[in-house]
Write a protein that holds these residues in place. Structure first.
Motif, PDB file in Angstrom:
ATOM      1  N   ASN A  37      31.902   4.254 -34.607  1.00 15.68           N
ATOM      2  CA  ASN A  37      30.564   3.678 -34.530  1.00 15.68           C
ATOM      3  C   ASN A  37      29.874   4.224 -33.286  1.00 15.68           C
ATOM      4  OD1 ASN A  37      30.729   1.732 -36.767  1.00 15.68           O
ATOM      5  ND2 ASN A  37      32.312   0.791 -35.495  1.00 15.68           N
ATOM      6  N   ASN A  38      28.720   4.863 -33.480  1.00 15.82           N
ATOM      7  CA  ASN A  38      27.948   5.411 -32.364  1.00 15.82           C
ATOM      8  C   ASN A  38      28.782   6.364 -31.510  1.00 15.82           C
ATOM      9  OD1 ASN A  38      25.575   3.841 -32.987  1.00 15.82           O
ATOM     10  ND2 ASN A  38      26.723   2.084 -32.217  1.00 15.82           N
ATOM     11  N   VAL A  39      29.475   7.286 -32.160  1.00 20.43           N
ATOM     12  CA  VAL A  39      30.259   8.295 -31.453  1.00 20.43           C
ATOM     13  C   VAL A  39      29.552   9.635 -31.608  1.00 20.43           C
ATOM     14  CG1 VAL A  39      32.490   9.476 -31.316  1.00 20.43           C
ATOM     15  CG2 VAL A  39      32.399   7.024 -31.823  1.00 20.43           C
TER      16      VAL A  39
ATOM     17  N   ILE B 179      38.444   6.985 -43.474  1.00 20.95           N
ATOM     18  CA  ILE B 179      37.598   7.280 -42.319  1.00 20.95           C
ATOM     19  C   ILE B 179      36.198   6.724 -42.593  1.00 20.95           C
ATOM     20  CG2 ILE B 179      36.622   9.104 -40.885  1.00 20.95           C
ATOM     21  CD1 ILE B 179      39.030  10.825 -42.083  1.00 20.95           C
ATOM     22  N   ASN B 180      35.712   5.904 -41.676  1.00 19.35           N
ATOM     23  CA  ASN B 180      34.369   5.349 -41.763  1.00 19.35           C
ATOM     24  C   ASN B 180      33.599   5.756 -40.518  1.00 19.35           C
ATOM     25  OD1 ASN B 180      34.419   3.551 -44.236  1.00 19.35           O
ATOM     26  ND2 ASN B 180      36.261   2.923 -43.148  1.00 19.35           N
ATOM     27  N   ILE B 181      32.487   6.476 -40.733  1.00 12.99           N
ATOM     28  CA  ILE B 181      31.678   6.987 -39.624  1.00 12.99           C
ATOM     29  C   ILE B 181      30.270   6.415 -39.760  1.00 12.99           C
ATOM     30  CG2 ILE B 181      30.764   9.053 -38.512  1.00 12.99           C
ATOM     31  CD1 ILE B 181      33.145  10.579 -39.840  1.00 12.99           C
ATOM     32  N   ASN B 182      29.810   5.723 -38.711  1.00 13.42           N
ATOM     33  CA  ASN B 182      28.511   5.069 -38.738  1.00 13.42           C
ATOM     34  C   ASN B 182      27.698   5.436 -37.500  1.00 13.42           C
ATOM     35  OD1 ASN B 182      29.186   3.247 -41.055  1.00 13.42           O
ATOM     36  ND2 ASN B 182      30.732   2.572 -39.592  1.00 13.42           N
ATOM     37  N   ASN B 183      26.417   5.738 -37.703  1.00 11.76           N
ATOM     38  CA  ASN B 183      25.480   5.984 -36.606  1.00 11.76           C
ATOM     39  C   ASN B 183      26.049   6.967 -35.577  1.00 11.76           C
ATOM     40  OD1 ASN B 183      23.536   4.057 -37.594  1.00 11.76           O
ATOM     41  ND2 ASN B 183      24.975   2.490 -36.920  1.00 11.76           N
ATOM     42  N   SER B 184      26.540   8.087 -36.046  1.00 10.26           N
ATOM     43  CA  SER B 184      27.188   9.052 -35.159  1.00 10.26           C
ATOM     44  C   SER B 184      26.495  10.401 -35.212  1.00 10.26           C
ATOM     45  CB  SER B 184      28.672   9.170 -35.519  1.00 10.26           C
ATOM     46  OG  SER B 184      29.335   7.945 -35.238  1.00 10.26           O
ATOM     47  N   LEU B 185      26.966  11.347 -34.396  1.00 14.84           N
ATOM     48  CA  LEU B 185      26.357  12.667 -34.287  1.00 14.84           C
ATOM     49  C   LEU B 185      27.435  13.726 -34.148  1.00 14.84           C
ATOM     50  CD1 LEU B 185      23.917  14.619 -33.597  1.00 14.84           C
ATOM     51  CD2 LEU B 185      24.322  13.984 -31.202  1.00 14.84           C
ATOM     52  N   PHE B 186      27.276  14.824 -34.890  1.00 14.26           N
ATOM     53  CA  PHE B 186      28.101  16.023 -34.749  1.00 14.26           C
ATOM     54  C   PHE B 186      27.138  17.160 -34.448  1.00 14.26           C
ATOM     55  CE2 PHE B 186      30.488  13.140 -37.328  1.00 14.26           C
ATOM     56  CZ  PHE B 186      31.805  13.316 -36.929  1.00 14.26           C
TER      57      PHE B 186
ATOM     58  N   LEU C 215      36.506   9.174 -47.240  1.00 16.35           N
ATOM     59  CA  LEU C 215      35.581   9.389 -46.129  1.00 16.35           C
ATOM     60  C   LEU C 215      34.234   8.767 -46.475  1.00 16.35           C
ATOM     61  CD1 LEU C 215      34.855  10.861 -43.463  1.00 16.35           C
ATOM     62  CD2 LEU C 215      34.498  12.930 -44.827  1.00 16.35           C
ATOM     63  N   ASN C 216      33.775   7.839 -45.615  1.00 17.25           N
ATOM     64  CA  ASN C 216      32.468   7.208 -45.781  1.00 17.25           C
ATOM     65  C   ASN C 216      31.638   7.494 -44.536  1.00 17.25           C
ATOM     66  OD1 ASN C 216      32.909   5.701 -48.311  1.00 17.25           O
ATOM     67  ND2 ASN C 216      34.510   4.730 -47.099  1.00 17.25           N
ATOM     68  N   ILE C 217      30.463   8.092 -44.755  1.00 16.02           N
ATOM     69  CA  ILE C 217      29.592   8.487 -43.645  1.00 16.02           C
ATOM     70  C   ILE C 217      28.232   7.840 -43.879  1.00 16.02           C
ATOM     71  CG2 ILE C 217      28.476  10.417 -42.489  1.00 16.02           C
ATOM     72  CD1 ILE C 217      30.792  12.169 -43.603  1.00 16.02           C
TER      73      ILE C 217
ATOM     74  N   VAL D 296      34.384  11.547 -50.793  1.00  9.57           N
ATOM     75  CA  VAL D 296      33.411  11.430 -49.709  1.00  9.57           C
ATOM     76  C   VAL D 296      32.150  10.760 -50.225  1.00  9.57           C
ATOM     77  CG1 VAL D 296      31.985  12.690 -48.048  1.00  9.57           C
ATOM     78  CG2 VAL D 296      34.283  13.501 -48.574  1.00  9.57           C
ATOM     79  N   THR D 297      31.650   9.811 -49.441  1.00 12.04           N
ATOM     80  CA  THR D 297      30.363   9.192 -49.702  1.00 12.04           C
ATOM     81  C   THR D 297      29.508   9.368 -48.454  1.00 12.04           C
ATOM     82  OG1 THR D 297      31.376   7.530 -51.131  1.00 12.04           O
ATOM     83  CG2 THR D 297      29.174   7.048 -50.290  1.00 12.04           C
ATOM     84  N   VAL D 298      28.297   9.923 -48.630  1.00  8.92           N
ATOM     85  CA  VAL D 298      27.377  10.127 -47.509  1.00  8.92           C
ATOM     86  C   VAL D 298      26.085   9.388 -47.829  1.00  8.92           C
ATOM     87  CG1 VAL D 298      26.093  11.807 -46.137  1.00  8.92           C
ATOM     88  CG2 VAL D 298      28.378  12.385 -47.006  1.00  8.92           C
ATOM     89  N   LYS D 299      25.659   8.496 -46.912  1.00  7.65           N
ATOM     90  CA  LYS D 299      24.435   7.722 -47.104  1.00  7.65           C
ATOM     91  C   LYS D 299      23.547   7.836 -45.871  1.00  7.65           C
ATOM     92  CE  LYS D 299      26.569   4.145 -49.959  1.00  7.65           C
ATOM     93  NZ  LYS D 299      26.887   2.717 -50.030  1.00  7.65           N
ATOM     94  N   SER D 300      22.256   7.965 -46.098  1.00  2.00           N
ATOM     95  CA  SER D 300      21.241   7.924 -45.034  1.00  2.00           C
ATOM     96  C   SER D 300      21.611   8.793 -43.836  1.00  2.00           C
ATOM     97  CB  SER D 300      21.015   6.471 -44.582  1.00  2.00           C
ATOM     98  OG  SER D 300      20.645   5.670 -45.677  1.00  2.00           O
ATOM     99  N   SER D 301      22.057  10.008 -44.096  1.00  2.00           N
ATOM    100  CA  SER D 301      22.458  10.933 -43.048  1.00  2.00           C
ATOM    101  C   SER D 301      21.623  12.199 -43.131  1.00  2.00           C
ATOM    102  CB  SER D 301      23.948  11.269 -43.176  1.00  2.00           C
ATOM    103  OG  SER D 301      24.721  10.098 -42.977  1.00  2.00           O
TER     104      SER D 301
END
Length: 141
Positions: free
Chosen positions: A49-51, A77-84, A103-105, A128-133
């Motif tokens: 979260n926020n990483v 793996i759950n990734i929320n509000n993050s940046l790569f 994987l949920n992003i 993999v699921t990607v939402k609002s990214s």
């Protein structure tokens, strides 16, 4: 682990986490200029979260050093509000989900990513699921 908005700078020398712990949660942390797999997980549940994963390879002694934000096997793996941002890698991408991962992003940005194969997300035998990214300036080289 709560990063309290601190920054860990690998200075182009080190990967950070390797775990087969059953659960790892990282919140509010910036990870800069690491090489290799910043987070390597196997048989685990990873929550971010926020990483922020930020790499500027021009700061490295060897500009060709490779970076993966996450390299995963058999994990959730759950990734929320993050940046790569700033990935430079000959093979894999910012996230490599290699086998039997879920994987949920959500609400995550992928910016300035370059790789020979997949610049943002590499997927092998995983879901993999990607939402609002968003994906900006991601390309294969």
């Amino acid at each position: 682990m709560n990063g309290n908005n601190h920054t860990i700078n690998g200075n182009g020398r080190a990967a950070l986490f390797s775990t087969s712990a059953k659960y790892l949660e990282i919140n509010d942390l910036t990870i800069k200029n690491c090489v290799g797999h910043v987070i390597y997980v196997s048989d685990s549940n990873l929550v971010l979260n926020n990483v922020r994963f930020i790499t500027d390879s021009t700061d490295f002694e060897d500009e060709n050093m490779e970076f993966n934000g996450i390299y995963a096997w058999y994990s959730s793996i759950n990734i929320n509000n993050s940046l790569f941002c700033g990935n430079n890698n000959d093979e894999y991408s910012a996230i490599a989900a290699m086998s039997d991962n879920v994987l949920n992003i959500e609400n995550t940005q992928f910016i300035d990513l370059n790789s020979t194969y997949d610049s943002a997300i590499t997927i092998f035998d995983s879901s993999v699921t990607v939402k609002s990214s968003s994906f900006k300036n991601t390309m294969q080289t």
